[in-house]
Write a protein that holds these residues in place. Structure first.
Motif, PDB file in Angstrom:
ATOM      1  N   LEU B 169       0.965  -1.304   0.021  1.00 57.92           N
ATOM      2  CA  LEU B 169       0.111  -0.005  -0.143  1.00 57.92           C
ATOM      3  C   LEU B 169       0.956   1.303   0.035  1.00 57.92           C
ATOM      4  O   LEU B 169       0.724   2.178  -0.821  1.00 57.92           O
ATOM      5  CB  LEU B 169      -1.102   0.065   1.181  1.00 57.92           C
ATOM      6  CG  LEU B 169      -1.958  -1.046   0.948  1.00 57.92           C
ATOM      7  CD1 LEU B 169      -2.894  -1.187   2.549  1.00 57.92           C
ATOM      8  CD2 LEU B 169      -3.051  -0.423   0.378  1.00 57.92           C
ATOM      9  N   LEU B 183      -8.948   5.538 -10.780  1.00 59.73           N
ATOM     10  CA  LEU B 183      -9.936   4.896  -9.562  1.00 59.73           C
ATOM     11  C   LEU B 183     -10.377   6.289  -8.981  1.00 59.73           C
ATOM     12  O   LEU B 183      -9.759   6.959  -8.811  1.00 59.73           O
ATOM     13  CB  LEU B 183      -9.161   3.807  -9.001  1.00 59.73           C
ATOM     14  CG  LEU B 183      -8.390   2.499  -9.551  1.00 59.73           C
ATOM     15  CD1 LEU B 183      -7.816   1.808  -8.547  1.00 59.73           C
ATOM     16  CD2 LEU B 183      -9.845   1.724 -10.145  1.00 59.73           C
ATOM     17  N   LEU B 187     -12.058   5.338  -2.954  1.00 57.93           N
ATOM     18  CA  LEU B 187     -11.839   4.149  -2.830  1.00 57.93           C
ATOM     19  C   LEU B 187     -10.321   3.870  -2.691  1.00 57.93           C
ATOM     20  O   LEU B 187      -9.995   3.113  -1.560  1.00 57.93           O
ATOM     21  CB  LEU B 187     -11.778   3.319  -4.342  1.00 57.93           C
ATOM     22  CG  LEU B 187     -11.513   2.005  -4.712  1.00 57.93           C
ATOM     23  CD1 LEU B 187     -12.064   0.988  -3.745  1.00 57.93           C
ATOM     24  CD2 LEU B 187     -11.393   1.525  -5.970  1.00 57.93           C
ATOM     25  N   LEU B 188      -9.435   4.740  -3.097  1.00 55.73           N
ATOM     26  CA  LEU B 188      -8.109   4.758  -2.649  1.00 55.73           C
ATOM     27  C   LEU B 188      -7.947   5.121  -1.230  1.00 55.73           C
ATOM     28  O   LEU B 188      -6.816   4.220  -0.634  1.00 55.73           O
ATOM     29  CB  LEU B 188      -7.191   5.613  -3.650  1.00 55.73           C
ATOM     30  CG  LEU B 188      -7.313   5.344  -5.089  1.00 55.73           C
ATOM     31  CD1 LEU B 188      -6.461   6.319  -5.793  1.00 55.73           C
ATOM     32  CD2 LEU B 188      -6.796   3.966  -5.376  1.00 55.73           C
ATOM     33  N   ALA B 190      -9.915   4.487   1.280  1.00 50.08           N
ATOM     34  CA  ALA B 190     -10.213   3.524   1.970  1.00 50.08           C
ATOM     35  C   ALA B 190      -9.510   2.227   2.061  1.00 50.08           C
ATOM     36  O   ALA B 190      -9.813   1.442   2.630  1.00 50.08           O
ATOM     37  CB  ALA B 190     -11.806   3.220   1.645  1.00 50.08           C
ATOM     38  N   LEU B 193      -7.771   1.009   5.287  1.00 48.10           N
ATOM     39  CA  LEU B 193      -8.802   0.713   6.319  1.00 48.10           C
ATOM     40  C   LEU B 193      -9.282  -0.746   5.896  1.00 48.10           C
ATOM     41  O   LEU B 193      -9.403  -1.896   6.734  1.00 48.10           O
ATOM     42  CB  LEU B 193      -9.795   1.541   6.753  1.00 48.10           C
ATOM     43  CG  LEU B 193     -10.817   1.034   7.734  1.00 48.10           C
ATOM     44  CD1 LEU B 193     -10.261   0.895   9.003  1.00 48.10           C
ATOM     45  CD2 LEU B 193     -11.878   2.105   7.802  1.00 48.10           C
ATOM     46  N   HIS B 194      -9.685  -1.072   4.674  1.00 50.31           N
ATOM     47  CA  HIS B 194     -10.308  -2.129   3.989  1.00 50.31           C
ATOM     48  C   HIS B 194      -9.236  -3.179   4.207  1.00 50.31           C
ATOM     49  O   HIS B 194      -9.658  -4.236   4.638  1.00 50.31           O
ATOM     50  CB  HIS B 194     -10.611  -2.038   2.662  1.00 50.31           C
ATOM     51  CG  HIS B 194     -11.114  -3.132   1.957  1.00 50.31           C
ATOM     52  ND1 HIS B 194     -12.312  -3.770   2.280  1.00 50.31           N
ATOM     53  CD2 HIS B 194     -10.268  -3.989   0.925  1.00 50.31           C
ATOM     54  CE1 HIS B 194     -12.582  -4.818   1.487  1.00 50.31           C
ATOM     55  NE2 HIS B 194     -11.195  -5.074   0.807  1.00 50.31           N
ATOM     56  N   ALA B 195      -7.760  -2.912   4.096  1.00 54.62           N
ATOM     57  CA  ALA B 195      -6.919  -4.014   3.911  1.00 54.62           C
ATOM     58  C   ALA B 195      -6.851  -4.458   5.453  1.00 54.62           C
ATOM     59  O   ALA B 195      -6.706  -5.826   5.663  1.00 54.62           O
ATOM     60  CB  ALA B 195      -5.514  -3.427   3.514  1.00 54.62           C
ATOM     61  N   MET B 197      -9.032  -4.357   8.146  1.00 58.09           N
ATOM     62  CA  MET B 197     -10.132  -5.198   8.534  1.00 58.09           C
ATOM     63  C   MET B 197     -10.147  -6.523   7.926  1.00 58.09           C
ATOM     64  O   MET B 197     -10.636  -7.426   8.501  1.00 58.09           O
ATOM     65  CB  MET B 197     -11.340  -4.168   8.075  1.00 58.09           C
ATOM     66  CG  MET B 197     -11.636  -3.056   8.879  1.00 58.09           C
ATOM     67  SD  MET B 197     -13.296  -2.309   8.556  1.00 58.09           S
ATOM     68  CE  MET B 197     -14.225  -3.067   9.289  1.00 58.09           C
TER      69      MET B 197
END
Lengths: 213, 213
Positions: B169, B183, B187-188, B190, B193-195, B197
């Motif tokens: 990242l 993109l 989205l970028l 987030a 945090l997505h990774a 979680m």
């Protein structure tokens, strides 16, 4: 330096310039690439390559675009051979890491060195986008198969996550910063499979739900 | 170039050499670093820095070691402020990415450029190992808290996975290869945090179990 009695035919000079430029990058690094040096090594006039590549970036964009094509083809081939969607995602991950290990200079041109301006070199940008969408389609297919809510949003998020993880593994596992730790070889060899299984576990229903993002 | 009537005191030359070397790396890149150039810029004799750093790699190892100390301290501070173990892991991940974004040249020295020989520069290797173990301890604490089987093995695997994901990242989100995709910015933003979680979801009981590895 190759000297020729008869200059290469026009089509030959374009392809020969691409091949010689790639050889320069692999032997001496991207910083050593120049159109004049490519011409000199091909034994053609300094102006010859400019007929096909107006600037160094045009030649570089052609090379990087071919790398993205080659890379996207490798990812697509891994999926095509695996009907099971979960296994296909793992096969693609393995193919990603195999490509990075087998073609370090191609991988570096795509994901480490600066890229030529995407607004000028649209063909390169389009090839890069296609490679990403090979990955994203495999993730989307998995979410659709499992009937996940908001599959498109999840595909964006998980494709980015998967890409970042594979890029991190592809670069770190080769770097001195991991070698100084003296970690067990079996642990390092199992790292990709562990990462893919963790990501798959978080993607499937009952795994990570961050729909509040 | 600074000229001095009185040379710096010995202690001053050592510290001044480290500061000037770091400035050279940040302004011109690692390739431009040489002990002779450091001496020239400090306005001291060419031999002066060699009294403290026998080779360029000794100076580089000192700098890289300080970067690992600074980086490890940043990770440790993020954990220390968060009693909840899951949140502490996310705070550390955020701290990792913040450090990489705030100190790109320091981050590059640790995780992108080749490191000086670890068998010669043991102090640097020890500082690098300490930074990794800040991360590993946070992962181990989470597995112990959740009563996971084989917590030490899981800590090794998950610390490597977490590190690879954060490195991916930290490097990809800044790179042209992600910018060409156009993109969505949300989205970028987030993505980290997505990774985190996803990784947390796979780590806790009921998540990924790859004890067969």
């Amino acid at each position: 330096m190759v000297q020729r009695a008869i200059p290469l035919p026009p089509e030959g000079i374009r392809e020969a310039s691409v091949r010689e430029a790639m050889a320069i990058i692999e032997r001496e690094g991207l910083a050593s690439l120049s159109l004049r040096d490519v011409a000199r090594r091909l034994g053609v006039s300094h102006q010859a390559p400019y007929k096909y590549f107006p600037t160094r970036d045009h030649l570089l964009a052609e090379i990087v675009g071919r790398c993205f094509d080659e890379f996207g083809d490798a990812l697509e081939a891994a999926i095509a051979n695996e009907p099971d969607l979960d296994l296909a995602l793992m096969a693609m991950g393995a193919s990603y890491l195999n490509y990075a290990a087998a073609h370090p200079s191609h991988y570096g041109l795509m994901f480490t060195s600066p890229l030529p301006d995407k607004s000028v070199h649209l063909d390169m940008a389009e090839k890069a986008s296609r490679a990403f969408h090979v990955l994203r389609r495999a993730v989307l297919a998995l979410h659709l198969h499992h009937g996940q809510p908001e599959p498109e949003r999840r595909a964006d998020q998980d494709a980015l996550h998967l890409w970042a993880t594979m890029h991190g593994l592809a670069t770190l596992l080769q770097h001195d910063s991991i070698k100084v730790l003296g970690l067990d070889q079996a642990l390092l060899q199992a790292a990709p499979l562990h990462a893919f299984m963790s990501i798959a576990a978080a993607m499937i229903p009952g795994g990570c739900d961050d729909s509040t993002l």
